[in-house]
Motif scaffolding. Structure first.
Motif, PDB file in Angstrom:
ATOM      1  N   ARG A  11       0.860  -1.181   0.000  1.00 45.13           N
ATOM      2  CA  ARG A  11       0.000   0.000   0.000  1.00 45.13           C
ATOM      3  C   ARG A  11       0.900   1.236   0.000  1.00 45.13           C
ATOM      4  NH1 ARG A  11      -2.821   0.387   4.936  1.00 45.13           N
ATOM      5  NH2 ARG A  11      -1.078  -0.765   5.856  1.00 45.13           N
ATOM      6  N   ILE A  12       0.326   2.401  -0.425  1.00 47.92           N
ATOM      7  CA  ILE A  12       1.088   3.668  -0.402  1.00 47.92           C
ATOM      8  C   ILE A  12       0.577   4.492   0.775  1.00 47.92           C
ATOM      9  CG2 ILE A  12       1.715   5.774  -1.644  1.00 47.92           C
ATOM     10  CD1 ILE A  12       0.865   4.381  -4.248  1.00 47.92           C
ATOM     11  N   LEU A  13       1.484   4.856   1.685  1.00 51.11           N
ATOM     12  CA  LEU A  13       1.106   5.674   2.836  1.00 51.11           C
ATOM     13  C   LEU A  13       1.810   7.034   2.794  1.00 51.11           C
ATOM     14  CD1 LEU A  13       1.219   3.229   5.924  1.00 51.11           C
ATOM     15  CD2 LEU A  13      -0.770   3.880   4.524  1.00 51.11           C
ATOM     16  N   LEU A  14       1.045   8.058   3.170  1.00 54.38           N
ATOM     17  CA  LEU A  14       1.622   9.396   3.383  1.00 54.38           C
ATOM     18  C   LEU A  14       1.498   9.698   4.871  1.00 54.38           C
ATOM     19  CD1 LEU A  14      -0.080  11.334   0.437  1.00 54.38           C
ATOM     20  CD2 LEU A  14       2.271  10.466   0.535  1.00 54.38           C
ATOM     21  N   PHE A  15       2.375  10.563   5.379  1.00 54.14           N
ATOM     22  CA  PHE A  15       2.347  10.916   6.795  1.00 54.14           C
ATOM     23  C   PHE A  15       1.806  12.340   6.945  1.00 54.14           C
ATOM     24  CE2 PHE A  15       4.404  12.439  10.738  1.00 54.14           C
ATOM     25  CZ  PHE A  15       3.957  11.473  11.614  1.00 54.14           C
ATOM     26  N   ARG A  16       0.576  12.477   7.435  1.00 51.48           N
ATOM     27  CA  ARG A  16      -0.061  13.762   7.711  1.00 51.48           C
ATOM     28  C   ARG A  16       0.031  14.776   6.556  1.00 51.48           C
ATOM     29  NH1 ARG A  16       0.991  15.250  14.000  1.00 51.48           N
ATOM     30  NH2 ARG A  16      -1.175  15.856  13.783  1.00 51.48           N
ATOM     31  N   PRO A  17      -0.310  14.355   5.322  1.00 50.00           N
ATOM     32  CA  PRO A  17      -0.148  15.278   4.182  1.00 50.00           C
ATOM     33  C   PRO A  17      -1.000  16.540   4.312  1.00 50.00           C
ATOM     34  CG  PRO A  17      -1.502  13.387   3.568  1.00 50.00           C
ATOM     35  CD  PRO A  17      -0.910  13.075   4.911  1.00 50.00           C
ATOM     36  N   ASP A  18      -2.157  16.426   5.025  1.00 49.94           N
ATOM     37  CA  ASP A  18      -3.012  17.593   5.228  1.00 49.94           C
ATOM     38  C   ASP A  18      -2.246  18.702   5.955  1.00 49.94           C
ATOM     39  OD1 ASP A  18      -2.993  15.543   7.206  1.00 49.94           O
ATOM     40  OD2 ASP A  18      -4.591  16.565   8.292  1.00 49.94           O
ATOM     41  N   GLU A  19      -1.359  18.304   6.879  1.00 50.96           N
ATOM     42  CA  GLU A  19      -0.550  19.296   7.608  1.00 50.96           C
ATOM     43  C   GLU A  19       0.409  20.021   6.672  1.00 50.96           C
ATOM     44  OE1 GLU A  19      -0.663  20.259  10.752  1.00 50.96           O
ATOM     45  OE2 GLU A  19      -2.184  18.843  11.440  1.00 50.96           O
ATOM     46  N   ASN A  20       0.965  19.293   5.707  1.00 56.79           N
ATOM     47  CA  ASN A  20       1.877  19.938   4.757  1.00 56.79           C
ATOM     48  C   ASN A  20       1.159  20.976   3.907  1.00 56.79           C
ATOM     49  OD1 ASN A  20       3.216  16.961   5.053  1.00 56.79           O
ATOM     50  ND2 ASN A  20       4.773  18.529   4.672  1.00 56.79           N
ATOM     51  N   PHE A  21      -0.043  20.624   3.423  1.00 55.53           N
ATOM     52  CA  PHE A  21      -0.731  21.574   2.544  1.00 55.53           C
ATOM     53  C   PHE A  21      -1.298  22.758   3.326  1.00 55.53           C
ATOM     54  CE2 PHE A  21      -0.689  17.752  -0.292  1.00 55.53           C
ATOM     55  CZ  PHE A  21       0.221  18.297  -1.186  1.00 55.53           C
ATOM     56  N   LYS A  22      -1.636  22.524   4.614  1.00 58.24           N
ATOM     57  CA  LYS A  22      -2.024  23.659   5.460  1.00 58.24           C
ATOM     58  C   LYS A  22      -0.839  24.604   5.654  1.00 58.24           C
ATOM     59  CE  LYS A  22      -5.159  21.310   8.564  1.00 58.24           C
ATOM     60  NZ  LYS A  22      -5.225  20.777   9.937  1.00 58.24           N
ATOM     61  N   ARG A  23       0.319  24.006   5.921  1.00 57.96           N
ATOM     62  CA  ARG A  23       1.499  24.844   6.138  1.00 57.96           C
ATOM     63  C   ARG A  23       1.890  25.563   4.854  1.00 57.96           C
ATOM     64  NH1 ARG A  23       6.843  22.081   8.463  1.00 57.96           N
ATOM     65  NH2 ARG A  23       6.785  21.157   6.381  1.00 57.96           N
ATOM     66  N   LEU A  24       1.709  24.884   3.699  1.00 59.73           N
ATOM     67  CA  LEU A  24       2.007  25.549   2.421  1.00 59.73           C
ATOM     68  C   LEU A  24       1.179  26.829   2.312  1.00 59.73           C
ATOM     69  CD1 LEU A  24       3.661  25.162  -0.267  1.00 59.73           C
ATOM     70  CD2 LEU A  24       1.548  24.338  -1.272  1.00 59.73           C
ATOM     71  N   ASN A  25      -0.091  26.744   2.674  1.00 57.05           N
ATOM     72  CA  ASN A  25      -0.947  27.930   2.620  1.00 57.05           C
ATOM     73  C   ASN A  25      -0.521  29.001   3.627  1.00 57.05           C
ATOM     74  OD1 ASN A  25      -2.562  27.411   0.414  1.00 57.05           O
ATOM     75  ND2 ASN A  25      -4.171  26.381   1.605  1.00 57.05           N
ATOM     76  N   ARG A  26      -0.043  28.587   4.797  1.00 63.24           N
ATOM     77  CA  ARG A  26       0.455  29.580   5.758  1.00 63.24           C
ATOM     78  C   ARG A  26       1.708  30.270   5.211  1.00 63.24           C
ATOM     79  NH1 ARG A  26      -0.487  25.472   9.600  1.00 63.24           N
ATOM     80  NH2 ARG A  26       1.709  25.187  10.075  1.00 63.24           N
ATOM     81  N   SER A  27       2.591  29.475   4.592  1.00 63.56           N
ATOM     82  CA  SER A  27       3.787  30.057   3.977  1.00 63.56           C
ATOM     83  C   SER A  27       3.390  31.016   2.860  1.00 63.56           C
ATOM     84  CB  SER A  27       4.682  28.957   3.394  1.00 63.56           C
ATOM     85  OG  SER A  27       5.160  28.077   4.398  1.00 63.56           O
ATOM     86  N   SER A  28       2.424  30.591   2.045  1.00 61.33           N
ATOM     87  CA  SER A  28       1.973  31.428   0.922  1.00 61.33           C
ATOM     88  C   SER A  28       1.431  32.755   1.421  1.00 61.33           C
ATOM     89  CB  SER A  28       0.890  30.714   0.113  1.00 61.33           C
ATOM     90  OG  SER A  28       1.458  29.660  -0.635  1.00 61.33           O
TER      91      SER A  28
END
Lengths: 357, 357
Positions: free
Chosen positions: A83-100
Motif C-alpha cells: 500500500r502507499i502511505l503518506l504521513f499527515r499530508p493535510d498538515e503539509n498543505f495547510k502549512r504551504l498555505n500559511r507560507s503562501s
C-alpha cells in the motif's frame, strides 16, 4: 477554486530506476510531475500530470528576481503489503498555505491538491522504493512567473509537484551528529520569514553551514537573531532537549519553522505521559545542564532524518559531549515509533497516516 | 576566469519599441540578452549575446527551491549628443560579488562583465529611450541551476543580463511621498542577508507594503529587527534626514543595503562642504526633530527614483507632515545634480560616468 478535471498525459518513455542501495537525496526524479497555473483572472486552473520535463520561463519571471516562492517536503512510503502511505499530508498543505500567506501568494485548495498528488503517486507507484529506510520524497512548490521587474506580488504562478526516490538517511542505523552553535549569522528574525518554507531562508544558511563544517560539525544550531541567546533550530530541523526528565523544545516564536515532525513528536510524547514543554531555552541553560549532568539527550526532528540525535556541541571554541555521543533511549524509541507508523508496520493510534487508494 | 571570446547571435526579428511616453517599469525587454554559464569544473564560461528568449531549466533547479540568487540594477542613459553613459557600473559589479559571497555564489570578473554589458548595450542602443526622464534599466542576475533538492550550494549557475526601457519615475516632476513606519514585519536582521541584493529580501517585504498601502502611504520605513527603534531603509531605498543643518543617514550596520546612490550622495554632499553623518538614528529622534521644527527635509535614495522626498510619516496611527509635504531645496539640488551627471548634461567632478564606446 472550482473543481477542475485533472488532465493526464503519460510518459511514452520510462526512465531507468536507480539502484535503491545507492540512492542519493533529491537527484533522481520520477517519470511524471504535476503542474497547475494561476492567473488573477482565472485563479488556479489547468491541473495536469505530464511527463517530467524542463520548465520554460521568461528570464524576467519574478521567481528569478524577488524570490516569491514557497515549498513543502513530505514522503510516500510503500508498506510491506504494497500500500502507499503518506504521513499527515493535510498538515503539509495547510502549512504551504500559511507560507503562501506570508509571501503574498494565493492559497491552494488543500483537499484537491491531495487528490492530485494521490493520482501522481498512483501513476509513479513503481518509483516508491521498498528497500529498508527508503521512501519517495515529494516536493510541492509554487513559483511566481509573471515577467515583470516591479517589486510587487506576481499576478501569475505555477504550482508543481515533483517526486524523487530517496535512500535511507542512516546508512548504518540512527547515529548522533555534532552541531556548531552559530553566533554571527542569523537564520530568521521576528517579523521575517522564518516560519515560512520559502527559498530565501535556505540559501541564507549556507555560510553558517560552511562554518559548522570547518569546525568539524555536521549541522548548525541557530540562536535567536536579537540576543543570540535562545535556541531556535538545528540546520533545517526543530530541536528537543531532555533535561531532568522534562522534554523541552523552543516555542513557536514566529521565526521558527512549524515542523510537522516536531508537532507529531510533541503529541506522541504527551500520549505516552511524558512531560513536554514548549518554551524559550537559552544556550547557557543547555550547557549548564550538560555540565551538571542533567541533560539526558538532545535531538533534531524533521522529514529527512525523522530523528537526528545530537552527540556534541561546539560553542565559542569549546566542544561539549552530549550523552557520551550515544543515541539516547528516547531518541531511539521516537525514531522507531515514527518510522514504524510511517511504514504501516505498527499501530497508528493518532491516525496520522493517509493511504493513497 | 580566463578571457573568453564573446559569441554574438543577433536577432533576426526586431520587436516594436514601446511608446516612450507610456513606458512602464520592467515590463518590456530589448531584442537581446547576455548569458554565461558556470560549472565547478570550468568556472564561468561560454559568454554569449543571444536574442531575448525564455530560459529552460529543470523543475528541480536550485533557484526554485533554495533561493540561491543575486542581482543588480543600474541604468544606461543616452546623452543629447547620442553617447551611452552608465553611472558607476564598477560599483554595481563589486556589490554583485559581495552579494554573491553572502549567498555562496562564485564571483564574476567585474571588468569582463562590464565589457560584455557594453557589447550588449551597443547592439541594443536604439532601445535606450531619449525622452526626458527615461533610461534603459539594466538587470544583471545570477541563478543556481543544478537540479538537486539537497540544501547546499549549487555546482552550476547562469549569469544573465536583461535590458528594459523605463519611463520617468516622476511624471509631473519630483514630488514627495508618504511613508508608513513598520513595527511588525522585519526586512533584515543582523547576520541575515540585508546587505545582499538577493531575491528573498524583496518578496519578504510585500506584506509590509500592503500595510503601508492600507494606511494610505506609498512606502514602508523599516526599523531594525531587534529593537524596532532605529531607522534602516525606506522601501528598497536608503534614507537621509536633514536635522539642524546636519545630514544624517543610517550607518551600514550589515542589515542595510549598501546603496550606490547613497554612497554617491554622501560623496557629493561632502564635496559641497555639507556636514554628513553616518550613524544610528531612532524613529523617536526623527519625530522629536519634526515636533521641534528642526527636521528640514527627508528623502530616500535609489537607482529607480534617484531621490524620493518624504512628505509624511505614519507611525502608531498618527500622521506627521515633513517640510509641509514640499520638496526640500537639498532634495531638489541633489536630484538635479545627479540626474544631470547621469545624462551627461553637467560636469562630472567625481568621475562617476562610464561611457560605452
Amino acid at each position: 477554486m472550482a473543481h477542475q478535471a485533472l488532465e493526464v498525459m503519460t510518459a511514452t518513455h520510462h526512465k531507468t530506476k536507480p539502484d535503491p542501495e545507492t540512492l542519493q537525496f533529491g537527484k533522481t526524479f520520477t517519470d511524471h510531475m504535476f503542474i497547475m497555473d494561476y492567473s488573477s483572472e482565472n485563479g488556479w486552473h489547468s491541473p495536469r500530470i505530464i511527463p517530467y520535463q524542463p520548465l520554460t520561463l521568461d528570464p524576467a519571471a519574478m521567481i528569478y528576481h524577488y524570490g516569491q516562492t514557497v515549498f513543502e517536503g513530505l514522503k510516500a512510503y510503500r508498506t510491506d503489503d504494497d500500500r502507499i502511505l503518506l504521513f499527515r499530508p493535510d498538515e503539509n498543505f495547510k502549512r504551504l498555505n500559511r507560507s503562501s500567506d506570508r509571501l503574498s501568494i494565493p492559497d491552494i485548495d488543500e483537499k484537491m491538491v491531495l487528490e492530485y498528488l494521490s493520482e501522481l503517486l498512483k501513476l509513479d507507484k513503481d518509483w516508491i522504493p521498498t528497500y529498508e529506510g527508503t521512501s519517495l520524497y515529494i516536493r510541492p512548490f509554487i513559483i511566481a512567473t509573471e515577467p515583470n521587474l516591479s517589486v510587487a506580488p506576481s499576478t501569475t504562478y505555477k504550482f508543481m509537484i515533483i517526486l524523487s526516490p530517496v535512500g535511507s538517511y542512516y546508512k548504518e542505523g540512527i547515529a548522533p551528529v555534532g552541531i556548531y552553535v552559530e553566533d554571527e549569522y542569523t537564520r530568521a528574525a521576528l517579523g521575517g520569514t522564518g516560519m515560512a518554507k520559502t527559498a530565501g531562508n535556505y540559501s541564507a544558511a549556507y555560510k553558517a553551514q560552511d562554518k559548522a563544517t570547518a569546525h568539524g560539525q555536521a549541522q548548525v544550531l541557530w540562536l535567536d537573531s536579537s540576543e543570540k541567546k535562545y535556541v531556535e533550530e538545528v540546520g533545517s530541523m526543530n530541536v528537543f532537549f531532555k533535561i531532568d526528565g522534562e522534554i523541552i523544545t523552543p516555542s513557536l516564536s514566529g521565526s521558527i519553522l512549524e515542523g510537522i515532525t516536531r508537532k507529531s513528536i510533541i503529541e506522541l510524547l504527551k500520549s505516552w505521559g511524558e512531560q513536554v514543554t514548549e518554551r524559550r531555552i537559552s544556550i547557557d541553560e543547555i550547557l549548564n545542564a550538560v555540565r551538571e549532568g542533567r541533560l539526558e539527550e538532545a535531538f533534531g526532528t524533521g522529514t529527512a532524518a525523522v530523528i537526528s540525535p545530537i552527540g556534541e556541541l561546539s560553542w565559542k571554541g569549546e566542544k561539549t559531549l552530549i550523552n557520551q555521543r550515544e543515541t539516547g533511549s528516547l531518541s531511539r524509541k521516537l525514531y522507531e515509533t515514527l518510522t514504524g507508523i510511517q511504514k504501516g508496520r505498527i499501530e497508528d493510534p493518532l491516525h496520522w497516516t493517509y493511504e493513497v487508494k
